[in-house]
Enzyme design. Sequence first.
Site, PDB file in Angstrom:
ATOM      1  CB  CYS A   1      -1.462  -2.865   2.190  1.00  0.00           C
ATOM      2  SG  CYS A   1      -1.442  -1.085   2.694  1.00  0.00           S
TER       3      CYS A   1
ATOM      4  CB  CYS B   1      -1.999   1.915   4.250  1.00  0.00           C
ATOM      5  SG  CYS B   1      -0.749   2.182   3.100  1.00  0.00           S
TER       6      CYS B   1
ATOM      7  CE  LYS C   1       5.223   0.327   3.857  1.00  0.00           C
ATOM      8  NZ  LYS C   1       4.047  -0.297   3.237  1.00  0.00           N
TER       9      LYS C   1
ATOM     10  NE  ARG D   1       4.333   5.272  -1.721  1.00  0.00           N
ATOM     11  CZ  ARG D   1       4.669   6.113  -0.823  1.00  0.00           C
ATOM     12  NH1 ARG D   1       4.846   7.485  -1.131  1.00  0.00           N
ATOM     13  NH2 ARG D   1       4.831   5.509   0.200  1.00  0.00           N
TER      14      ARG D   1
ATOM     15  NE  ARG E   1       1.945   4.774   1.113  1.00  0.00           N
ATOM     16  CZ  ARG E   1       0.946   4.906   0.483  1.00  0.00           C
ATOM     17  NH1 ARG E   1      -0.234   5.292   0.761  1.00  0.00           N
ATOM     18  NH2 ARG E   1       1.145   4.442  -0.702  1.00  0.00           N
TER      19      ARG E   1
ATOM     20  CD  GLU F   1       5.377   0.342  14.903  1.00  0.00           C
ATOM     21  OE1 GLU F   1       4.689  -0.517  15.012  1.00  0.00           O
ATOM     22  OE2 GLU F   1       4.990   1.482  14.840  1.00  0.00           O
TER      23      GLU F   1
ATOM     24  CE  LYS G   1       8.079  -1.689   1.455  1.00  0.00           C
ATOM     25  NZ  LYS G   1       6.684  -1.846   1.395  1.00  0.00           N
TER      26      LYS G   1
ATOM     27  CB  SER H   1      10.362  -0.255  -6.312  1.00  0.00           C
ATOM     28  OG  SER H   1       9.984   0.787  -5.256  1.00  0.00           O
TER      29      SER H   1
ATOM     30  CE1 TYR I   1       9.208  -5.698  -6.826  1.00  0.00           C
ATOM     31  CE2 TYR I   1      10.676  -4.523  -5.413  1.00  0.00           C
ATOM     32  CZ  TYR I   1       9.484  -4.757  -5.921  1.00  0.00           C
ATOM     33  OH  TYR I   1       8.681  -4.183  -5.055  1.00  0.00           O
TER      34      TYR I   1
END
Length: 315
Positions: free
Chosen positions: A118, A128, A188, A198, A210, A226, A241, A267, A306
Site C-alpha cells: 500500500c 492509498c 476491506k 493509523r 478513504r 470484490e 477486514k 488495531s 497483534y
Amino acid sequence: MTEFPAIRLRRLRRTPALRSLVRETTLSLDNIVMPLFVAPEPLHNARLPGMSRHTIDGLLRECEELARLGVPGVILFGIPEDKDDEGTGAWIADGIVQQALRAVKARFPDLLLMTDVCLCEYTTHGHCGVLHGNEIDNDASLEHIVRTAVSHVEAGADVVCPSDMMDGRVGAIRAALPDTPIISYAAKYASAFYGPFREAAGSTPSFGDRRTYQMDFGNLREALRECELDIAEGADMLMVKPALAYLDVLRSMRDRFDLPLAAYNVSGEYAMIRAAAAAGDLDERSAVLESLTAMRRAGADVIFTYWAKELAAWL
Ligand code: PBG
C-alpha cells in the site's frame, strides 16, 4: 420428570475433556500471523505493544522471539524516513521494508514474510493511491502498487498482501509476479476500527477519508463481487477486514468460495479489549480466545492479530 432425556445436549458439556472432544472449531498458532511496524526510529507503545515501531535491529529481535514461540509468519508495514506525493519510499530498493526483508530473510529463512502492499504510509497526503487533484487516480496508482510488490519480492517477501482497494490491483500484480502468493484484502471496509494503526503507521489521510475506495460497511453483496473479481484476477487467499464486526461477511465468503480466507483482527479491536481489560471490565485472555475462535467459526482459516505472542502462551 424429563420426557425426552435422549435430547439432553448438556451431557456432552459435563467435563473439560468432553467439551474439547466435541469442540467444532479450534484455534491454533499454525494459523496466526503477527503484524509488525518497521521504522527508522523506534516508538514504544506500552498500552498497545502491538502498535510499537521497531528499528531493523528491534524487528530482528521480535522475529527471533516469534520464531522461537512457533508463530509461523509476520506481515510487515514500513514507516519511511521521507514521504512524498507519489509514495516513492514504498518501492525503492533501499526502502525501509526492503531493508527489513533482506535482514529478516537472512537470519530467519523459515519465518513466512508477508508484506502489506500500500502507499498510504509513504505519501505525504496519506491516501492509498496517487492523487489527481483531490481524486485518487486508480490506474496511475496501480503502476506504483505493482512496483512496490515487485520490490518486496526482490527483497525476500514470500507473500504480498495488496490492501489499497484499487480496482484491478490483483491482476496487475499477478501479471508481474506469476509465482508469488497473493493475499488480497478483498473485503476491506472504510472503518473506524483502524484508528490506532493509523497513529502507529503515520498514515492518517491529511484530507478527506478513504470512503471512495474502501467499502461501505452497509454492504455485503458488494464484498462478494470484490471477491469474485480478485479470484478471477489470480488471488490465492482473500481477506476480510476488520474482523469482529464483519463475521457475516466471512461466513458468506466461506459458503461461496473455496479459497483460503483470512480475517484481520484490526488495531481498534485490539485496543477495545486491551482498554476493557486494563479497566478490569473483562479478562483479556478469555475475551481474545473467544473472539478469535468466533472468527474461525465464521470461516477464517488464517488470522492476522497483534496478540500472536500472547497466543503462543495461551494455546
Ligand atoms: C493500509 C492498511 C490499514 C490497515 C492495514 N493496512 C489502514 C487503513 O486502511 O487505513 C489497518 C490495520 C489495523 O487497523 O490494524 N495500508
